[in-house]
Design a protein around this motif. Structure first.
Motif, short mmCIF file in Angstrom:
data_model
loop_
_atom_site.label_atom_id
_atom_site.label_comp_id
_atom_site.label_asym_id
_atom_site.label_seq_id
_atom_site.Cartn_x
_atom_site.Cartn_y
_atom_site.Cartn_z
N LYS A 4 -0.58 -4.91 9.37
CA LYS A 4 -1.52 -4.89 8.26
C LYS A 4 -1.08 -3.86 7.25
O LYS A 4 -0.14 -3.09 7.49
CB LYS A 4 -2.95 -4.66 8.73
CG LYS A 4 -3.18 -3.37 9.47
CD LYS A 4 -4.60 -3.30 9.99
CE LYS A 4 -4.83 -2.00 10.74
NZ LYS A 4 -6.20 -1.85 11.17
N SER A 5 -1.76 -3.84 6.12
CA SER A 5 -1.45 -2.89 5.06
C SER A 5 -2.73 -2.33 4.48
O SER A 5 -3.72 -3.06 4.34
CB SER A 5 -0.63 -3.58 3.95
OG SER A 5 -0.39 -2.66 2.90
N PRO A 28 2.75 0.06 2.03
CA PRO A 28 2.55 0.71 3.33
C PRO A 28 2.23 -0.36 4.37
O PRO A 28 1.50 -1.32 4.09
CB PRO A 28 1.34 1.62 3.08
CG PRO A 28 0.59 0.97 1.96
CD PRO A 28 1.64 0.30 1.11
N LEU A 29 2.81 -0.21 5.56
CA LEU A 29 2.56 -1.16 6.64
C LEU A 29 2.13 -0.41 7.89
O LEU A 29 2.61 0.69 8.17
CB LEU A 29 3.83 -1.97 6.94
CG LEU A 29 4.36 -2.84 5.81
CD1 LEU A 29 5.71 -3.45 6.19
CD2 LEU A 29 3.36 -3.93 5.44
N ILE A 43 11.58 -6.19 10.73
CA ILE A 43 10.59 -6.56 9.72
C ILE A 43 11.25 -7.41 8.65
O ILE A 43 12.35 -7.10 8.19
CB ILE A 43 9.98 -5.30 9.07
CG1 ILE A 43 9.25 -4.46 10.14
CG2 ILE A 43 9.03 -5.66 7.93
CD1 ILE A 43 8.87 -3.07 9.70
N LEU A 44 10.57 -8.47 8.26
CA LEU A 44 11.01 -9.33 7.16
C LEU A 44 9.86 -9.52 6.19
O LEU A 44 8.71 -9.68 6.62
CB LEU A 44 11.40 -10.72 7.68
CG LEU A 44 12.69 -10.90 8.45
CD1 LEU A 44 12.77 -12.34 8.95
CD2 LEU A 44 13.87 -10.59 7.58
N ILE A 45 10.17 -9.52 4.90
CA ILE A 45 9.20 -9.94 3.88
C ILE A 45 9.87 -11.09 3.14
O ILE A 45 10.94 -10.91 2.55
CB ILE A 45 8.82 -8.80 2.92
CG1 ILE A 45 8.20 -7.63 3.69
CG2 ILE A 45 7.85 -9.33 1.86
CD1 ILE A 45 7.83 -6.44 2.83
N GLU A 69 3.35 3.30 11.72
CA GLU A 69 3.05 3.27 10.29
C GLU A 69 4.32 3.50 9.49
O GLU A 69 5.12 4.38 9.81
CB GLU A 69 2.03 4.37 9.98
CG GLU A 69 1.51 4.32 8.58
CD GLU A 69 0.41 5.35 8.35
OE1 GLU A 69 0.25 5.76 7.19
OE2 GLU A 69 -0.28 5.73 9.32
N ILE A 70 4.49 2.68 8.47
CA ILE A 70 5.61 2.84 7.54
C ILE A 70 4.98 3.11 6.18
O ILE A 70 4.39 2.21 5.57
CB ILE A 70 6.50 1.59 7.50
CG1 ILE A 70 7.04 1.27 8.90
CG2 ILE A 70 7.64 1.78 6.49
CD1 ILE A 70 7.75 -0.06 9.01
N PRO A 71 5.07 4.36 5.69
CA PRO A 71 4.48 4.66 4.40
C PRO A 71 5.14 3.87 3.27
O PRO A 71 6.28 3.41 3.42
CB PRO A 71 4.75 6.17 4.22
CG PRO A 71 5.02 6.67 5.61
CD PRO A 71 5.67 5.52 6.34
N GLU A 72 4.44 3.74 2.15
CA GLU A 72 5.02 3.01 1.03
C GLU A 72 6.34 3.66 0.60
O GLU A 72 6.53 4.86 0.79
CB GLU A 72 4.05 2.94 -0.15
CG GLU A 72 3.79 4.25 -0.84
CD GLU A 72 2.85 4.12 -2.03
OE1 GLU A 72 2.07 3.17 -2.12
OE2 GLU A 72 2.90 5.03 -2.88
#
Length: 146
Positions: A4-5, A28-29, A43-45, A69-72
């Motif tokens: 989620k974000s 952010p994820l 991770i893929l977008i 968590e991956i910050p923006e």
């Protein structure tokens, strides 16, 4: 598993900040409920609505399973960024030529660590990780350009 974000909800609009019309930085994820036995994450977008087929905006692997968590605008320590559909090793945000496109953010829990060259594309990554996927989750964001 869940992705989620804090920037948008599932099926919600992606803020301009994370697109080519804004700052063009990764959103952010947050990743939750990572299964036991996970050795790494990928991770893929991707935009499945592109006229040229599935368009990859970001490809990252080698993310440690402890990362929740991956910050923006960041890449997890030790992770590798692969080659997106623009031919670059970076995040490149939403930029539909017109109309509304979906941007599918996928996370894959892998039973092994993956060591690949940054020239690796999404198609190549998927072929390599397929037998190692324990679980996966997705978050869909939309972006409209008129």
């Amino acid at each position: 598993m869940e992705i989620k974000s804090s920037a948008f909800t599932n099926d919600g609009g992606i803020p301009v900040k994370y697109t080519n019309d804004g700052e063009n930085i990764s959103p952010p994820l947050e990743i939750a409920d990572i299964p036991e036995g996970t050795k790494s994450l990928a991770i893929l977008i991707q935009d499945p609505d592109s006229q040229s087929g599935i368009w990859t905006h970001w490809i990252v692997w080698g993310v440690k399973p402890e990362v929740k968590e991956i910050p923006e605008n960041s890449i997890p320590l030790g992770a590798t960024v692969g080659t997106n559909s623009y031919g670059e090793q970076m995040y490149d945000g939403a930029s539909p030529p017109s109309g509304t496109h979906r941007y599918i953010h996928k996370v894959f829990a892998l039973a092994s660590e993956i060591s690949l060259d940054s020239a690796t594309t999404a198609e190549e990554l998927m072929e390599i990780i397929e037998p190692h996927i324990i679980d996966q989750a997705e978050l869909i964001g939309t972006y409209t350009r008129d």
